[in-house]
Design an enzyme around this catalytic site. Structure first.
Site, PDB file in Angstrom:
ATOM      1  CB  SER A 125      -0.963   0.006   1.198  1.00 22.57           C
ATOM      2  OG  SER A 125      -2.074  -0.821   0.937  1.00 22.57           O
ATOM      3  CE  LYS A 139      -4.681   1.982  -0.672  1.00 18.03           C
ATOM      4  NZ  LYS A 139      -4.085   0.678  -0.317  1.00 18.03           N
ATOM      5  CB  SER A 195      -4.576   1.406   3.957  1.00 18.89           C
ATOM      6  OG  SER A 195      -3.692   1.012   2.936  1.00 18.89           O
ATOM      7  CE  LYS A 205      -1.747   3.937   2.791  1.00 20.43           C
ATOM      8  NZ  LYS A 205      -1.519   2.754   3.642  1.00 20.43           N
TER       9      LYS A 205
END
Length: 459
Positions: free
Chosen positions: A130, A133, A190, A292
């Site tokens: 993730s 992202k 997320s 993140k």
């Protein structure tokens, strides 16, 4: 201390090639080389397709072997350690040591200058999960800054977003959600459903958005990154590196600071469901500012993070890939930041456009030109280094002739410490000098001839 040397143009060029500055250059050793300048993984795997279920969503149940998701890097891609020289390597004479970080790969960068403080296996390809992202968010920021979309724009949630598995912000298909809420749901929770919704809204489809992501990867110089999905679910040829993710994090901080507050949210509530940020560094390290997390079974837990200390000009980007848990990756990231802030400092030695020298111009409407730096010379130095020991040398072209354009390179600045070059920057004209009239040019040519003649005799 500043030393000014005047060199002929030929001598200046020769000096650049004989300088002891260490540049990262390609070699035949594939385990320790930078990628070829024209090589980009983002352009090498165009046939890679994400596995889809019967609803057209990414199939989270499909098992993607790690060697399919992260194909071996060809020689052109460089080796595991193929990144520019780190400050740990550059300052060995100052007693600087490497940090001990328990992770498969890591990197610590200064956000302003891009200087790499420390790294290990930072060019090793890994599944980004993730942290993908971050690239999606970077493109969203581009569109927001350009006025193509707005934070208050209402976006209809497509069914394919609702059908996408993994972490989510629990969007309802057909409902309308603001871009602002989608951003928060994507970064805090997320949410894969939020990521798919944003991608479809901006590009019309996930595949089109993936093409945008790979194009931006090339633009940012992310040589060893290829995206196949918009949110990071396992898929063939979906990989990145600590170095590339560090570059992306640096651009996110610098290019669109007006949106960076989204990364620091500890909680987000949507549809009466309140979820905490997966980035536990925000809860355990007072100087953390955001970014993140990501995790896959094969790659472990990873975090791209940032930190800054009040009254300290240095902002750091850390990337830690491949740890055992969310708590572990937060702890390792905290240790990395503590190392950076304790053992290094940032200082601007010379400001942009400040005059460092005034030089004679032959045959111009003005007799002199101001010389300085186009951009500020900001450096990250070991805390133990006394800046009085830095020696600055200005190597300037000797016979400067009009016309001179503002920004034209007229020399080189070199900063050394104990006879080792630690930084070089071009010196440029800070103002333009137009060519003089016929008489001025003729007299200048005659004067210059006798000037050089006398100089050749040491007079």
């Amino acid at each position: 201390m500043t030393i000014i040397k005047q060199l002929s143009l030929a001598a200046t060029i020769a000096a650049l090639f004989t300088s002891s500055t260490v540049f990262a250059t390609p070699s035949n050793d594939a385990t320790n080389t930078m990628p070829n300048s024209d090589y980009f993984a983002a352009t090498q795997y165009k046939e890679a397709q994400a596995p889809l279920n019967s609803f057209g969503a990414i199939d989270v149940k499909t098992s993607i072997p790690e060697n399919i998701q992260v194909p071996s890097a060809p020689v052109e891609a460089g080796g595991n350690n193929g990144i520019p020289e780190t400050l740990v390597q550059k300052w060995t004479q100052a007693g600087v040591f490497s940090p001990q970080v328990e992770a498969r790969a890591f990197i610590l960068m200064d956000a302003k200058t891009g200087q790499i403080i420390a790294a290990n296996d930072a060019n090793m390809r890994m599944a980004p999960a993730s942290t993908t992202k971050l690239m999606l968010m970077y493109i969203v920021e581009q569109k927001l800054a350009a006025g193509v979309i707005s934070l208050d724009s209402k976006v209809q949630v497509p069914e394919v977003a609702w059908r996408t598995g993994g972490s989510r912000m629990f969007l309802k298909p057909g409902s309308f959600v603001s871009v602002k809420d989608l951003i928060s749901g994507m970064l805090v929770e997320s949410g894969n459903d939020a990521a798919v919704t944003l991608a479809n809204y901006i590009a019309g489809s996930q595949s089109s958005f993936v093409s945008m992501m790979n194009a931006i990867a090339v633009k940012l110089g992310m040589h060893n990154t290829h995206f196949t999905t918009v949110m990071g679910l396992p898929a063939p040829a979906h990989f990145s590196t600590a170095y590339d993710l560090g570059l992306l994090g640096q651009h996110i901080m610098n290019d669109y600071p007006q949106y960076f507050h989204f990364f620091s949210q500890k909680y987000f509530e949507y549809n009466h469901i309140r979820q905490p940020n997966f980035n536990r560094l925000l809860f355990t390290y007072q100087y953390a500012t955001g970014m993140k997390t990501g995790s896959t079974e094969a790659a472990g837990y990873s975090l791209v993070s940032s930190a800054e200390i009040p009254n300290n000009p240095m902002k750091l980007v850390g990337v830690v890939l491949g740890t055992k848990s969310l708590n572990d990756v937060a702890a390792q990231s905290k240790a990395l930041f503590n190392y950076g802030f304790h053992f290094f400092k940032q200082d601007t030695l010379y400001s942009a456009n400040s005059k460092l020298s005034e030089q004679k111009v032959w045959g111009g409407q003005q007799n002199t030109v101001s010389i300085g730096l186009e951009k500020s010379l900001t450096m990250v130095l070991p805390s133990s280094v006394d800046e009085k020991g830095l020696v600055t040398t200005l190597q300037i072209e000797r016979d400067i002739k009009a016309p001179v354009d503002k920004g034209e390179k007229l020399g080189e600045m070199t900063v050394t410490y104990k006879d080792k070059v630690i930084q070089s920057k071009p010196l440029v004209a800070l103002n333009s000098v137009q060519q003089g009239g016929w008489f001025t040019r003729t007299w200048a040519s005659i004067s210059l001839y006798f000037h050089n003649l006398l100089a050749s005799y040491g007079l």
